[in-house]
Design a protein around this motif. Sequence first.
Motif, PDB file in Angstrom:
ATOM      1  N   ILE A 156      13.693 -35.092  -9.713  1.00 40.99           N
ATOM      2  CA  ILE A 156      12.505 -35.915  -9.502  1.00 40.99           C
ATOM      3  C   ILE A 156      11.252 -35.110  -9.844  1.00 40.99           C
ATOM      4  CG2 ILE A 156      11.149 -37.213  -7.838  1.00 40.99           C
ATOM      5  CD1 ILE A 156      13.709 -38.569  -8.470  1.00 40.99           C
ATOM      6  N   ALA A 157      10.379 -35.706 -10.655  1.00 43.27           N
ATOM      7  CA  ALA A 157       9.094 -35.097 -11.011  1.00 43.27           C
ATOM      8  C   ALA A 157       7.972 -35.960 -10.445  1.00 43.27           C
ATOM      9  CB  ALA A 157       8.954 -34.960 -12.519  1.00 43.27           C
ATOM     10  N   VAL A 158       6.949 -35.310  -9.925  1.00 42.23           N
ATOM     11  CA  VAL A 158       5.785 -35.991  -9.333  1.00 42.23           C
ATOM     12  C   VAL A 158       4.546 -35.540 -10.088  1.00 42.23           C
ATOM     13  CG1 VAL A 158       4.418 -36.356  -7.253  1.00 42.23           C
ATOM     14  CG2 VAL A 158       6.902 -36.092  -7.079  1.00 42.23           C
ATOM     15  N   LEU A 159       3.753 -36.503 -10.554  1.00 42.27           N
ATOM     16  CA  LEU A 159       2.499 -36.212 -11.253  1.00 42.27           C
ATOM     17  C   LEU A 159       1.339 -36.442 -10.291  1.00 42.27           C
ATOM     18  CD1 LEU A 159       1.045 -35.532 -13.940  1.00 42.27           C
ATOM     19  CD2 LEU A 159       0.899 -38.000 -14.330  1.00 42.27           C
ATOM     20  N   ARG A 160       0.536 -35.398 -10.082  1.00 40.96           N
ATOM     21  CA  ARG A 160      -0.617 -35.478  -9.183  1.00 40.96           C
ATOM     22  C   ARG A 160      -1.903 -35.197  -9.953  1.00 40.96           C
ATOM     23  NH1 ARG A 160       0.644 -35.121  -3.583  1.00 40.96           N
ATOM     24  NH2 ARG A 160       2.825 -34.595  -3.192  1.00 40.96           N
ATOM     25  N   ALA A 161      -2.946 -35.824  -9.512  1.00 44.40           N
ATOM     26  CA  ALA A 161      -4.281 -35.531 -10.027  1.00 44.40           C
ATOM     27  C   ALA A 161      -5.065 -34.789  -8.946  1.00 44.40           C
ATOM     28  CB  ALA A 161      -5.005 -36.812 -10.413  1.00 44.40           C
ATOM     29  N   TYR A 162      -5.788 -33.731  -9.339  1.00 45.69           N
ATOM     30  CA  TYR A 162      -6.565 -32.920  -8.412  1.00 45.69           C
ATOM     31  C   TYR A 162      -8.030 -32.958  -8.837  1.00 45.69           C
ATOM     32  CZ  TYR A 162      -2.024 -30.979  -7.068  1.00 45.69           C
ATOM     33  OH  TYR A 162      -0.730 -30.821  -6.647  1.00 45.69           O
ATOM     34  N   SER A 163      -8.903 -33.155  -7.863  1.00 42.62           N
ATOM     35  CA  SER A 163     -10.334 -33.179  -8.167  1.00 42.62           C
ATOM     36  C   SER A 163     -11.117 -33.001  -6.874  1.00 42.62           C
ATOM     37  CB  SER A 163     -10.725 -34.498  -8.842  1.00 42.62           C
ATOM     38  OG  SER A 163     -12.113 -34.530  -9.105  1.00 42.62           O
ATOM     39  N   LYS A 164     -12.332 -32.456  -7.011  1.00 45.34           N
ATOM     40  CA  LYS A 164     -13.235 -32.349  -5.865  1.00 45.34           C
ATOM     41  C   LYS A 164     -13.978 -33.655  -5.619  1.00 45.34           C
ATOM     42  CE  LYS A 164     -14.017 -27.385  -6.545  1.00 45.34           C
ATOM     43  NZ  LYS A 164     -15.023 -26.328  -6.822  1.00 45.34           N
ATOM     44  N   ASN A 165     -14.092 -34.467  -6.678  1.00 48.06           N
ATOM     45  CA  ASN A 165     -14.788 -35.749  -6.579  1.00 48.06           C
ATOM     46  C   ASN A 165     -13.759 -36.872  -6.561  1.00 48.06           C
ATOM     47  OD1 ASN A 165     -16.501 -37.910  -6.683  1.00 48.06           O
ATOM     48  ND2 ASN A 165     -17.416 -37.406  -8.671  1.00 48.06           N
ATOM     49  N   HIS A 186      12.967 -41.348 -17.207  1.00 51.00           N
ATOM     50  CA  HIS A 186      12.947 -42.725 -16.712  1.00 51.00           C
ATOM     51  C   HIS A 186      11.903 -42.832 -15.613  1.00 51.00           C
ATOM     52  CE1 HIS A 186      16.584 -44.004 -18.858  1.00 51.00           C
ATOM     53  NE2 HIS A 186      17.042 -42.785 -18.601  1.00 51.00           N
ATOM     54  N   PRO A 187      10.952 -43.757 -15.741  1.00 50.66           N
ATOM     55  CA  PRO A 187       9.921 -43.898 -14.702  1.00 50.66           C
ATOM     56  C   PRO A 187      10.497 -44.466 -13.407  1.00 50.66           C
ATOM     57  CG  PRO A 187       9.700 -45.634 -16.340  1.00 50.66           C
ATOM     58  CD  PRO A 187      10.762 -44.700 -16.851  1.00 50.66           C
ATOM     59  N   VAL A 188       9.970 -44.014 -12.293  1.00 53.79           N
ATOM     60  CA  VAL A 188      10.330 -44.524 -10.978  1.00 53.79           C
ATOM     61  C   VAL A 188       9.220 -45.410 -10.423  1.00 53.79           C
ATOM     62  CG1 VAL A 188      10.882 -43.904  -8.599  1.00 53.79           C
ATOM     63  CG2 VAL A 188      11.816 -42.563 -10.487  1.00 53.79           C
ATOM     64  N   SER A 189       7.985 -44.921 -10.502  1.00 53.16           N
ATOM     65  CA  SER A 189       6.861 -45.703  -9.982  1.00 53.16           C
ATOM     66  C   SER A 189       5.568 -45.186 -10.602  1.00 53.16           C
ATOM     67  CB  SER A 189       6.783 -45.606  -8.459  1.00 53.16           C
ATOM     68  OG  SER A 189       5.619 -46.231  -7.972  1.00 53.16           O
ATOM     69  N   PHE A 190       4.678 -46.139 -10.952  1.00 54.92           N
ATOM     70  CA  PHE A 190       3.342 -45.801 -11.408  1.00 54.92           C
ATOM     71  C   PHE A 190       2.285 -46.229 -10.376  1.00 54.92           C
ATOM     72  CE2 PHE A 190       5.480 -45.798 -15.561  1.00 54.92           C
ATOM     73  CZ  PHE A 190       5.006 -44.598 -16.076  1.00 54.92           C
ATOM     74  N   ALA A 191       2.727 -46.513  -9.175  1.00 55.08           N
ATOM     75  CA  ALA A 191       1.794 -46.911  -8.119  1.00 55.08           C
ATOM     76  C   ALA A 191       1.073 -45.674  -7.579  1.00 55.08           C
ATOM     77  CB  ALA A 191       2.534 -47.619  -6.990  1.00 55.08           C
ATOM     78  N   LYS A 192      -0.231 -45.755  -7.546  1.00 53.87           N
ATOM     79  CA  LYS A 192      -1.023 -44.637  -7.043  1.00 53.87           C
ATOM     80  C   LYS A 192      -0.955 -44.582  -5.520  1.00 53.87           C
ATOM     81  CE  LYS A 192      -4.367 -44.499 -10.840  1.00 53.87           C
ATOM     82  NZ  LYS A 192      -5.803 -44.520 -11.229  1.00 53.87           N
ATOM     83  N   SER A 193      -0.837 -43.376  -5.000  1.00 49.75           N
ATOM     84  CA  SER A 193      -0.776 -43.195  -3.554  1.00 49.75           C
ATOM     85  C   SER A 193      -2.195 -43.122  -2.984  1.00 49.75           C
ATOM     86  CB  SER A 193      -0.008 -41.921  -3.212  1.00 49.75           C
ATOM     87  OG  SER A 193      -0.742 -40.776  -3.620  1.00 49.75           O
ATOM     88  N   GLY A 199      -9.286 -29.787   2.229  1.00 47.93           N
ATOM     89  CA  GLY A 199     -10.363 -28.828   2.006  1.00 47.93           C
ATOM     90  C   GLY A 199     -11.375 -29.373   1.009  1.00 47.93           C
ATOM     91  N   ASN A 200     -11.690 -28.542   0.008  1.00 51.95           N
ATOM     92  CA  ASN A 200     -12.639 -28.951  -1.023  1.00 51.95           C
ATOM     93  C   ASN A 200     -11.969 -29.715  -2.157  1.00 51.95           C
ATOM     94  OD1 ASN A 200     -14.761 -27.686   0.333  1.00 51.95           O
ATOM     95  ND2 ASN A 200     -14.342 -25.710  -0.666  1.00 51.95           N
ATOM     96  N   MET A 201     -10.649 -29.688  -2.206  1.00 53.41           N
ATOM     97  CA  MET A 201      -9.909 -30.307  -3.316  1.00 53.41           C
ATOM     98  C   MET A 201      -9.070 -31.465  -2.780  1.00 53.41           C
ATOM     99  SD  MET A 201      -9.363 -30.118  -6.619  1.00 53.41           S
ATOM    100  CE  MET A 201      -9.816 -28.435  -7.049  1.00 53.41           C
ATOM    101  N   SER A 202      -9.203 -32.639  -3.398  1.00 53.67           N
ATOM    102  CA  SER A 202      -8.402 -33.808  -3.030  1.00 53.67           C
ATOM    103  C   SER A 202      -7.340 -34.040  -4.101  1.00 53.67           C
ATOM    104  CB  SER A 202      -9.284 -35.054  -2.899  1.00 53.67           C
ATOM    105  OG  SER A 202     -10.269 -34.867  -1.909  1.00 53.67           O
ATOM    106  N   SER A 203      -6.267 -34.742  -3.733  1.00 54.58           N
ATOM    107  CA  SER A 203      -5.177 -35.009  -4.666  1.00 54.58           C
ATOM    108  C   SER A 203      -4.696 -36.434  -4.473  1.00 54.58           C
ATOM    109  CB  SER A 203      -4.022 -34.025  -4.470  1.00 54.58           C
ATOM    110  OG  SER A 203      -3.436 -34.190  -3.182  1.00 54.58           O
ATOM    111  N   GLN A 204      -4.059 -36.956  -5.523  1.00 52.11           N
ATOM    112  CA  GLN A 204      -3.491 -38.296  -5.496  1.00 52.11           C
ATOM    113  C   GLN A 204      -2.277 -38.344  -6.407  1.00 52.11           C
ATOM    114  OE1 GLN A 204      -5.707 -41.526  -7.374  1.00 52.11           O
ATOM    115  NE2 GLN A 204      -5.131 -42.920  -5.719  1.00 52.11           N
ATOM    116  N   ILE A 205      -1.183 -38.944  -5.925  1.00 49.61           N
ATOM    117  CA  ILE A 205       0.020 -39.104  -6.748  1.00 49.61           C
ATOM    118  C   ILE A 205      -0.207 -40.261  -7.709  1.00 49.61           C
ATOM    119  CG2 ILE A 205       2.475 -39.647  -6.736  1.00 49.61           C
ATOM    120  CD1 ILE A 205       2.706 -38.360  -4.020  1.00 49.61           C
TER     121      ILE A 205
END
Length: 573
Positions: A156-165, A186-193, A199-205
């Motif tokens: 299983i691979a998870v793609l996350r986005a990291y940003s301060k904003n 093979h994709p499992v889900s493209f739904a954003k979490s 801290g200063n850095m936020s993330s989202q799947i």
Amino acid sequence: MIYILLLLSSVISYGQVSLSLEADKNDYKGKEIVNLTIVLEMNGGDLVQQTGFQLPDLSKFNMIGSGSVTNTFVDPETNTVVSQKVSRIALEPKHKGKIKIGSVLVTVNNKIYKTEPFDINVRDIEKKSVANNIINDLYLGMEIEDRDIYQDQPTIAVLRAYSKNMDNFRKVKNIHLPKQDNINVHPVSFAKSEINPSGNMSSQILAVFMIFPNEAGYVEVPAVSASVSSYANKSKILSNKVKLNVRKLPEGSPEYFKNAVGDFNVSIYNASKEKVEVKKPINVVVKVTGEGNLSDMHLPGLESSPDYDFYAPKITSRVKPGTTGIKGEILANYIVIPKKAGEIAIKTEQFAFFNPTNKEYVDLGHEILDLNAFSHDQILESRTAVEKVNEYTNNFLETVNTPVLKTTSFKVKEKNKFNWNVLIVNIGILSGLFIAYLLFKNWQKKRIIVKENTSLRPSLGSVAETENEIRERLKTDISDYFSYLESLKSKEDYDKFFVTVEELDSEVRSQYFQSSDKDFKVFLENYKGATVADEYRNLLQKIQIEKFAPVKSSEGLSELLNDIVNLYSKISK
């Protein structure tokens, strides 16, 4: 003195323990893997390893994989038992510079042995790709927890986005998963979490997907790409790359094993309801169920035989992502033509798979479908008197047709059992007529009231408002099409089914003022996204394949109708 010295040397050599830790080299580039080798050698039959290898702090590395082997033999010179255990660890460095690797500990016969620490040098660690020209603090990270897997086993691979904003997360669109010859994705889900502030850095799947490596060795998974849209321009952003340690499948596989990894089951059955007749086609289905690399593995086919002929199958998939791979069922629908009367055994090809949980091969062998084929004369003799009368009546109505009355419409349809669907449809029609009668009576009452109060009617509004109201009244509800298509599928009226599908497509295109399907594809790609446009293009191809298929199956039409409902519900206004 010589005898004494020999005796002392034998006592010293007896019970000797040696432990060592070595790296394959001291200087590494950023993309190279650090291979550590641990060797424990015990000379003596009374030596017992009480603990496993206690590794040092490896937090500055990513664990790629590990493995160990143990050998035991008798030294012919000293006549002592020698046990040797060799372990190897593959590491990926996270930081560059000089990194200290500590001591490995092990306990043998209540005594602790350890290795000497040493340093390695790492140069030019590969950094994650960042869209600096658009947003300075936004980047993508691909995370794979299990990097030590077997060939054709999923991870299983998870793609996350990291940003301060946090506002930057909504600008990431059009995610493209990696493509490479030595992996299947093979994709499992493209739904954003939900956004996870830390801290200063936020993330989202952003996405979750499965990776199936189809070759052994160190496999590098390419970066995931996405577009970052802003009011000024549009740019591309890349994630990091990840390396996998893909192990070869164990030896001892059956000769006919191909690439099935997981847990599967195979069955075969006759989907035709009529009696099997020589030189008449029947539908034979080979069904594979389970969980693993179900979408990518080689399916077992039918074995050739002088007793029957068969043609290339039509494949129907009903799969979805599971916990240990793709799970569900795949149906291979074969058209089989018996060539002789009597008992016929239709065999599948021998099938075997590797179960990574138990780490063993499972041999399922053949699956056999026993049929009894009849000649044409035997079929005629076995018919009842009612069936013979029906056949004579049908032949007469098919061959004799008067210009006044179309007698072929009275053709008798043979029924093997009571059709509950017809009863339910008739009850539904009667209920609908009764409800329509009540609504008509209610409408008449309201109409009388409206006529009496004509002088008190308010203004009708502007011309534009009136046109909008008329357009809403004339607007067709596509759910009516779905109900009608379901009814046509149940009645097996395939010609009318595909005519109605074309009317539905034309109706949806007219909602967007698109006259042709080519213009509609371009419209969907611009306003709905490339994913929806690809789904529409694939659906049109599937409709044409089903429309001109020589033999139509209820399973295929059910799957097609499900795709039609999902897509047109999504794109219809």
